[in-house]
Every structure is written in structure tokens, then in C-alpha cells.
Design a protein around this motif. Structure first.
Motif, PDB file in Angstrom:
ATOM      1  N   ARG A 388       0.834  -1.206   0.000  1.00 47.63           N
ATOM      2  CA  ARG A 388       0.000   0.000   0.000  1.00 47.63           C
ATOM      3  C   ARG A 388       0.872   1.261   0.000  1.00 47.63           C
ATOM      4  N   LEU A 389       2.190   1.051   0.159  1.00 49.18           N
ATOM      5  CA  LEU A 389       3.123   2.161   0.218  1.00 49.18           C
ATOM      6  C   LEU A 389       4.439   1.671  -0.378  1.00 49.18           C
ATOM      7  N   SER A 390       4.791   2.199  -1.545  1.00 47.40           N
ATOM      8  CA  SER A 390       5.944   1.663  -2.273  1.00 47.40           C
ATOM      9  C   SER A 390       7.263   1.943  -1.556  1.00 47.40           C
ATOM     10  N   ASN A 391       7.317   3.001  -0.760  1.00 43.11           N
ATOM     11  CA  ASN A 391       8.566   3.365  -0.076  1.00 43.11           C
ATOM     12  C   ASN A 391       8.388   3.353   1.440  1.00 43.11           C
ATOM     13  N   GLU A 392       7.701   2.340   1.947  1.00 43.45           N
ATOM     14  CA  GLU A 392       7.413   2.287   3.384  1.00 43.45           C
ATOM     15  C   GLU A 392       8.688   2.310   4.228  1.00 43.45           C
ATOM     16  N   GLN A 393       9.726   1.553   3.819  1.00 47.12           N
ATOM     17  CA  GLN A 393      10.956   1.502   4.610  1.00 47.12           C
ATOM     18  C   GLN A 393      11.620   2.869   4.664  1.00 47.12           C
ATOM     19  N   VAL A 394      11.599   3.579   3.542  1.00 52.51           N
ATOM     20  CA  VAL A 394      12.197   4.916   3.505  1.00 52.51           C
ATOM     21  C   VAL A 394      11.457   5.861   4.462  1.00 52.51           C
ATOM     22  N   VAL A 395      10.127   5.775   4.440  1.00 50.95           N
ATOM     23  CA  VAL A 395       9.326   6.634   5.326  1.00 50.95           C
ATOM     24  C   VAL A 395       9.587   6.271   6.785  1.00 50.95           C
ATOM     25  N   PHE A 396       9.640   4.982   7.076  1.00 55.14           N
ATOM     26  CA  PHE A 396       9.889   4.546   8.447  1.00 55.14           C
ATOM     27  C   PHE A 396      11.254   5.047   8.932  1.00 55.14           C
ATOM     28  N   ASP A 397      12.278   4.913   8.096  1.00 56.18           N
ATOM     29  CA  ASP A 397      13.614   5.382   8.472  1.00 56.18           C
ATOM     30  C   ASP A 397      13.610   6.888   8.729  1.00 56.18           C
ATOM     31  N   ALA A 398      12.861   7.621   7.904  1.00 54.47           N
ATOM     32  CA  ALA A 398      12.789   9.077   8.078  1.00 54.47           C
ATOM     33  C   ALA A 398      12.095   9.436   9.390  1.00 54.47           C
ATOM     34  N   VAL A 399      11.049   8.696   9.730  1.00 50.21           N
ATOM     35  CA  VAL A 399      10.345   8.943  10.995  1.00 50.21           C
ATOM     36  C   VAL A 399      11.267   8.659  12.175  1.00 50.21           C
ATOM     37  N   GLN A 400      12.048   7.589  12.090  1.00 49.98           N
ATOM     38  CA  GLN A 400      12.998   7.288  13.165  1.00 49.98           C
ATOM     39  C   GLN A 400      14.032   8.406  13.319  1.00 49.98           C
ATOM     40  N   LYS A 401      14.530   8.890  12.197  1.00 48.75           N
ATOM     41  CA  LYS A 401      15.515   9.971  12.239  1.00 48.75           C
ATOM     42  C   LYS A 401      14.899  11.231  12.833  1.00 48.75           C
ATOM     43  N   TRP A 402      13.663  11.528  12.445  1.00 50.18           N
ATOM     44  CA  TRP A 402      12.960  12.695  13.009  1.00 50.18           C
ATOM     45  C   TRP A 402      12.806  12.558  14.518  1.00 50.18           C
ATOM     46  N   ALA A 403      12.425  11.367  14.969  1.00 48.85           N
ATOM     47  CA  ALA A 403      12.240  11.135  16.406  1.00 48.85           C
ATOM     48  C   ALA A 403      13.543  11.363  17.155  1.00 48.85           C
ATOM     49  N   SER A 404      14.647  10.911  16.569  1.00 45.45           N
ATOM     50  CA  SER A 404      15.945  11.084  17.215  1.00 45.45           C
ATOM     51  C   SER A 404      16.306  12.558  17.310  1.00 45.45           C
ATOM     52  N   SER A 405      16.038  13.307  16.257  1.00 47.88           N
ATOM     53  CA  SER A 405      16.357  14.737  16.273  1.00 47.88           C
ATOM     54  C   SER A 405      15.442  15.488  17.232  1.00 47.88           C
ATOM     55  N   GLU A 406      14.160  15.055  17.315  1.00 44.73           N
ATOM     56  CA  GLU A 406      13.241  15.667  18.268  1.00 44.73           C
ATOM     57  C   GLU A 406      13.764  15.480  19.693  1.00 44.73           C
ATOM     58  N   HIS A 407      14.271  14.284  19.957  1.00 49.21           N
ATOM     59  CA  HIS A 407      14.798  13.991  21.297  1.00 49.21           C
ATOM     60  C   HIS A 407      16.020  14.856  21.605  1.00 49.21           C
ATOM     61  N   ASN A 408      16.870  15.007  20.592  1.00 48.83           N
ATOM     62  CA  ASN A 408      18.094  15.790  20.808  1.00 48.83           C
ATOM     63  C   ASN A 408      17.791  17.263  21.016  1.00 48.83           C
ATOM     64  N   ASN A 409      16.767  17.766  20.311  1.00 47.70           N
ATOM     65  CA  ASN A 409      16.452  19.186  20.371  1.00 47.70           C
ATOM     66  C   ASN A 409      15.549  19.543  21.548  1.00 47.70           C
ATOM     67  N   ASN A 410      14.829  18.545  22.083  1.00 46.26           N
ATOM     68  CA  ASN A 410      13.882  18.836  23.164  1.00 46.26           C
ATOM     69  C   ASN A 410      13.872  17.661  24.121  1.00 46.26           C
ATOM     70  N   SER A 411      14.749  17.720  25.114  1.00 47.50           N
ATOM     71  CA  SER A 411      14.903  16.591  26.014  1.00 47.50           C
ATOM     72  C   SER A 411      13.671  16.365  26.885  1.00 47.50           C
TER      73      SER A 411
END
Length: 636
Positions: A388-411
Motif C-alpha cells: 500500500r506504500l511503495s517506499n514504506e521503509q524509507v518513510v519509516f527510516d525518516a520517521v525514526q531519524k525525526w524522532a531522534s532529532s526531536e529527542h536531541n532538540n527537546n529533552s
């Protein structure tokens, strides 16, 4: 003997005599009173009724109690047809006694009755003194492992009933006859659009026989649900069967969770773990040896006849609400039934339900990404799941990276992304992940059906590809009162930047209690848009003249009844200047995002329609939600 001892003896002798007389009378009464195999259902309770003959056996005498659910409301009220209560199962109010219990309680006999819903056009039927003859049911054995039956055809797994596959005990000496005729089936178990209505076929097979033919190899004393399933490996369709079985138990007022018998031949799947958790036991009809007699059997309507499925083609304009609020202030356009059932599923797996959200992380947010993956589901499945999503892994990896940056920027606001590979997780772990999630994100797919068990503050973000725009999960979220967001794609590719941007906005307001509260209040008002046909022209800008065709529904509170249409005789397309307040707010905001050529369905809450005043000339009641099907013809 002392005087004290003598006095004690004179007290004990009368007490002993009284006790002896009581025991004698008890056993004399038991000896001379014939146990009734089938008591009057209007006065029955399976724990206090007399037992059937001494050769009766049960697969499991223990019945699980119903859990205490915060959202539970009584199922015995009589709501209006097409109200939310009626759509979600509390509308089986027309009782038809097909075979009434014998008025002479000293004579044995079966009974059978149905409760019909005018809203769902379906019946919950129940009876006593019912005999099942497995040899007269043509179906595969059922319950095997997938490996045992790989490649087996669907036609082998769906039951076909010979006459007499089920029998019911009539009066002594009565002639064998069919329990119901075609007229009854047409009125109370209509075929509808279901290609194989297996419950209708089951009822059609029931014969009334006398005691000479009613011979039982095994008795089942406790209430038992008889269920036929279709798509047993698909979570969404299985949930419709779970819900139908739960609702049938409540409609028939079963005091404990019943046993359950599958009258189909499907193989065993991981979803049976939930069937076993919800009910007291499960068995397959073809696993019995010899005939089986049920003291109390309930025939469960098909999952296709629930609001969960009908909502895909009918407009069921209901919003989720708190059960306590609805108890104090009943509202035909609100429901707590899906919240109640979600709590039932969680309670069945021993998760707490009285304090929803208590298992969410104390600080930060869990973002659950529900993944779609290859798995072997049933004999006709080659292990490939349609993407249902041709690039699901790419999107998932991007969400993980975003979460990590959110954590770093706002503890202070830690964001954790959970990889929801549900196909390889036990059901309890799937439910744990759902319960702990603050935000659930995923592409349109059956795994998202789990939002049924989400806690009240959970936010849903669905990525909807162009090929899959049916409103399964938008409706479940709406009916549970969950906040829902969607990203609509032009194809199967999701732009990670767009996904992250949407998640970021949700995260910021989710972390701020005041913004969250404001957003929740806003979610109770407004409009929802469902695209029926995409457009290819320009979108209007504020102040432009827009011309549309429109049909409005919601006359007298019935969301299926039309009150006006530009396509009616004597009518013509309607024009208005958008964004200027010349029309209701639902049109001003809803049409603003439409393209020329687009056809959409707008569901407007009362404050975005005609509010407390209503519009009596068109039959629009005060505080009534409305539905509009709109086609944008031109923009000037």
C-alpha cells in the motif's frame, strides 16, 4: 450427668431431629421431581435451571465473567431506528417467537425466537433444545494447521447444510417439519448483498422433530454461540465477527461469556488467540463426534451485517463519546459502543481499562508505525501482501531519524518510534503496542483496525494511497472519538518530508495540554470530506463564484433520507461566493479544498450546518448533523 449437660442434650436432640427431617424431605422432593430439560427462557438462568439427563457432558463447565468496562451502557434500551445505538447492535428490538416454549412446564420441548433489527436488516436468533448433526454439514474439518491444508479451496471451508443438519425438539408425536418458511427468511434473515448467507442457510435447515428422533450423543449445558466466518485471516473482517459475537451475547442477555462453536471449516490462525480470550472456549462443529444438543444456542449474525462493514457503503453518521456522558445525556448521533468493545478486547488480555492511558510512557510520546509485511495467512495466500506504500521503509527510516532529532532538540519531550511488525507479534504484544502509543501511523491496511483498542487520547495518522481510499479507519476513529489525520497520495509513494511535517505538528500540540484540549474540542465540530471522484481542475479561492451540484441528506435525523437536491425536477446547479459566509460553514470550508470536476461527500456537524435552529421547511431538525454530496462544476 450434670444439669448443664442434661440441658445441652435436650437442645441437641430436637436440632438433630429437625435436620434429619429436612434432609429426608429434600431428597424425597428431588426423587419425585422430574428435571425439565428445557425451561421457559423468559425465566431461565443456566446456573439454576435443572440439568438435562445424567448422560449430559460439557466441553468446559467454566464460564468466564464479563469484565467491568468503563464505557459499558445497558443493552436493554429501545433506541430509535437508524440511531447510533441501533447501528451498533442495540437495536434488535422486534422479537419474533418462532417456536414458543411450552406453557406446560411439565412437558419437555424446545423453543426458538429471533430479535430483528430494522436498522441492520439482520436478526439475532436463539433457542433451546437444539440438536446439531455434524454429518449433515458439508464442510472441511476446520482447526487444522495451515501447513496441513495448504492449497485447500475456499468452497471446502464454507458450510453447506442438509435438511436436518440442525433439529429442534417439538411436542411428542408431532410430525417432522421445517422450523421456518421462505417468507420468514425473507423478512427476518434477508439475503441482502451477501453472496452466501450461511446463518440464513443454517436456520433454513432446522427441522422440528419429536423425542423419538431427538437423540443426543452429547449435551452442552452452557450458552453457546454458533458462528460462521468468511475472511478469518484478515484482521478487519475478523473484528466484525468479534463485534457481532459480542453484540449477540449482549442482545440475548447472557450473564457470562458463552462458549463458541465455529460452524465453518477454516484452518487455525493466530487470530484464534483473541477468540479464545474473548469467550469461554472455542471448538469446531466438525470436531464433535456424533450429535450434539445445546441447552441454549445463539446464532450470531454475519460480520458483514455490522456497522463496521456497512459503514463502507452506507452513511453512518455517528461520533464517539464518553459512556458516562451518554448515560446522562443520550444523543442519537453519538456512540460509546466501539469504545466499550475496545475495552472488552483489552480486558480479555488482562490490560487495565479503568484508567485508560496509564500504560503510556510517563514522559514523551510513543509513535507506533504499523508496518505491512509478507506473511502466510491462509491456504490460498502465497505469502505476498499487496503493498500500500511503495517506499514504506524509507518513510519509516525518516520517521525514526525525526524522532531522534526531536529527542536531541527537546529533552523534555522524548519521542520513541515503535516498529509495528504485527504479523510476527502475539496478539497480546500487538495490543500492548497499541495501548502504549500516543500516535499511530500507518498506510491503509487491516493492521490499523487495532485502533479499535486504542486509548481515548491516541491520535491516528493514516497514509492513504490513490488505490485504497475506502474509509475503514477514518470511520473507526470517528466512531471511537479519536483524533484522525490523513495524508492522501496521488499514487503509492509517500513524501517523507510531508509525513514528518504532519507528525511534527501533531507532536507539538500533543505535548501541550492546552493545545491538545483546544484541538479535541475542535474535533467535535467541523466537517469530514470523503472523495468519491477526484477532480482535475483548479481549486476555488476566497470570494470566487463556485457552481455546484449538491444533494443533502439528514431529513428528520435520518442520514439516508434526502431533503434536497439540485438534480431534482425543477432544480438547477447552485452558485455562491465562497468564503463570504453566504452559505453554511461546512460548505464554505469544505468546498474550498475541492477541485473542479471533483465529487466529494461532506459530513457536517450541527454547528457547521444549521445549528440549534435547524431548517424546518426542509425537515432539518435542530442540532442535526448533515451529509452533502457535492460536485464542483465551475469556478469563476
Amino acid at each position: 450427668m450434670s444439669r448443664a449437660q442434661s440441658k445441652l442434650l435436650w437442645i441437641l436432640i430436637p436440632l438433630f431431629a429437625l435436620n434429619s427431617i429436612t434432609v429426608f424431605l429434600y431428597f424425597s422432593f428431588r426423587h419425585h421431581t422430574s428435571p425439565l430439560p428445557f425451561s421457559d427462557p423468559r425465566n431461565r438462568h443456566f446456573l439454576t435451571d435443572h440439568a438435562p439427563p445424567s448422560n449430559a457432558t460439557t466441553p468446559d463447565g467454566y464460564l468466564k465473567p464479563w469484565p467491568v468496562l468503563p464505557s459499558h451502557l445497558p443493552w436493554t434500551r429501545k433506541p430509535k431506528d437508524r440511531s447510533c445505538e441501533a447501528y451498533f447492535g442495540n437495536g434488535f428490538t422486534r422479537r419474533v417467537d418462532v417456536l414458543p416454549p411450552s406453557p406446560d412446564r411439565s412437558s419437555a420441548g424446545g423453543w426458538f425466537r429471533c430479535f430483528f433489527s430494522r436498522t441492520l436488516l439482520s436478526s439475532v436468533c436463539e433457542g433451546g433444545g437444539i440438536r446439531m448433526v455434524p454429518d449433515r454439514i458439508a464442510v472441511s474439518r476446520g482447526g487444522e494447521t495451515l501447513q496441513e491444508v495448504f492449497g485447500r479451496g475456499e468452497e471446502e471451508e464454507m458450510p453447506t447444510f442438509q435438511d436436518g443438519a440442525f433439529q429442534i425438539l417439538g411436542s411428542l408425536g408431532s410430525e417432522k417439519r421445517k422450523l421456518v418458511d421462505e417468507e420468514f427468511l425473507g423478512e427476518y434473515l434477508p439475503q441482502g448483498e451477501i453472496e452466501r448467507h450461511t446463518i440464513r442457510q443454517l436456520v433454513s435447515s432446522i427441522e422440528v422433530v419429536d423425542a423419538t428422533e431427538f437423540q443426543c450423543d452429547q449435551w452442552i449445558e452452557e450458552p453457546t454461540l454458533l458462528v460462521t466466518r468468511f475472511e478469518y485471516a484478515n484482521l478487519f473482517h475478523t473484528v466484525t465477527d468479534w463485534y457481532s459475537s459480542y453484540a449477540a451475547s449482549k442482545v440475548t442477555e447472557l450473564p457470562y461469556r458463552p462458549h463458541l462453536v465455529f460452524v465453518d471449516g477454516h484452518c487455525r490462525t493466530p487470530l484464534e488467540e483473541t477468540w479464545s480470550a474473548l469467550f469461554s472456549s472455542i471448538r469446531y462443529a466438525k470436531n464433535f463426534t456424533g450429535s450434539v444438543c445445546y441447552r441454549h444456542a445463539v446464532l450470531v449474525p454475519l460480520g458483514y451485517e455490522t456497522a463496521l462493514f456497512k459503514g463502507l457503503t452506507e452513511d453512518i453518521f455517528c461520533y464517539g463519546a464518553d459512556g458516562k456522558e451518554l448515560w446522562m445525556n443520550p444523543d442519537d448521533h453519538k456512540t460509546a459502543r466501539l469504545s466499550e468493545f475496545g475495552e472488552m478486547i483489552r480486558a480479555a488480555f488482562h490490560f487495565p481499562v479503568n484508567n485508560p492511558g496509564t500504560e503510556k510512557p510517563a514522559s514523551g510520546l510513543n509513535v507506533l508505525f504499523v508496518r505491512r509485511e509478507d506473511y502466510l495467512a491462509h491456504p490460498r495466500h502465497d505469502g505476498k501482501v499487496q503493498s500500500r506504500l511503495s517506499n514504506e521503509q524509507v518513510v519509516f527510516d525518516a520517521v525514526q531519524k525525526w524522532a531522534s532529532s526531536e529527542h536531541n532538540n527537546n529533552s523534555e519531550c522524548k519521542v520513541k518510534v515503535v516498529n509495528g511488525l504485527f504479523a510476527h507479534m502475539p496478539m497480546r504484544e500487538q495490543l500492548r503496542a497499541i495501548q502504549e502509543a500516543s500516535i499511530i501511523i500507518g498506510a491503509h491496511g487491516a493492521g490499523l483496525t487495532h485502533i479499535l483498542s486504542a486509548t481515548p487520547r491516541t491520535v491516528i495518522l493514516e497514509i492513504v494511497s490513490a488505490e485504497f481510499r475506502r474509509p475503514h479507519f477514518q470511520l473507526i476513529a470517528q466512531w471511537k472519538g479519536l483524533e484522525y489525520h490523513a495524508i492522501y497520495l496521488d499514487d503509492l509513494y509517500a513524501n517523507p518530508v510531508v509525513v514528518i511535517s504532519r507528525l511534527g505538528r501533531i507532536n507539538r500540540t500533543e505535548s501541550d495540554p492546552q493545545q491538545y484540549s483546544r484541538r479535541r474540542r475542535k474535533a467535535q465540530m467541523g466537517f469530514e470530506k470523503e472523495i468519491i471522484r477526484p477532480g482535475n481542475g483548479p481549486k476555488p479561492s476566497r470570494g470566487q463564484k463556485v457552481t455546484v451540484h449538491c444533494t443533502g441528506f439528514g431529513k428528520n435525523g435520518d442520514m439516508s433520507e434526502k431533503f434536497w437536491s439540485t438534480k431534482d425536477p425543477g432544480q438547477q446547479p447552485f452558485s455562491f461566493n465562497i468564503g463570504k459566509g453566504s452559505v453554511i460553514k461546512g460548505w464554505d470550508e469544505g468546498v474550498m479544498g475541492m477541485q473542479v470536476g471533483e465529487v466529494a461527500r461532506l459530513r457536517c456537524s450541527p454547528d457547521y450546518a444549521y445549528g440549534a435552529a435547524g431548517f424546518g421547511a426542509w425537515g432539518i431538525l435542530p442540532n442535526s448533523p448533515l451529509i452533502f454530496e457535492i460536485e464542483v462544476l465551475s469556478v469563476e
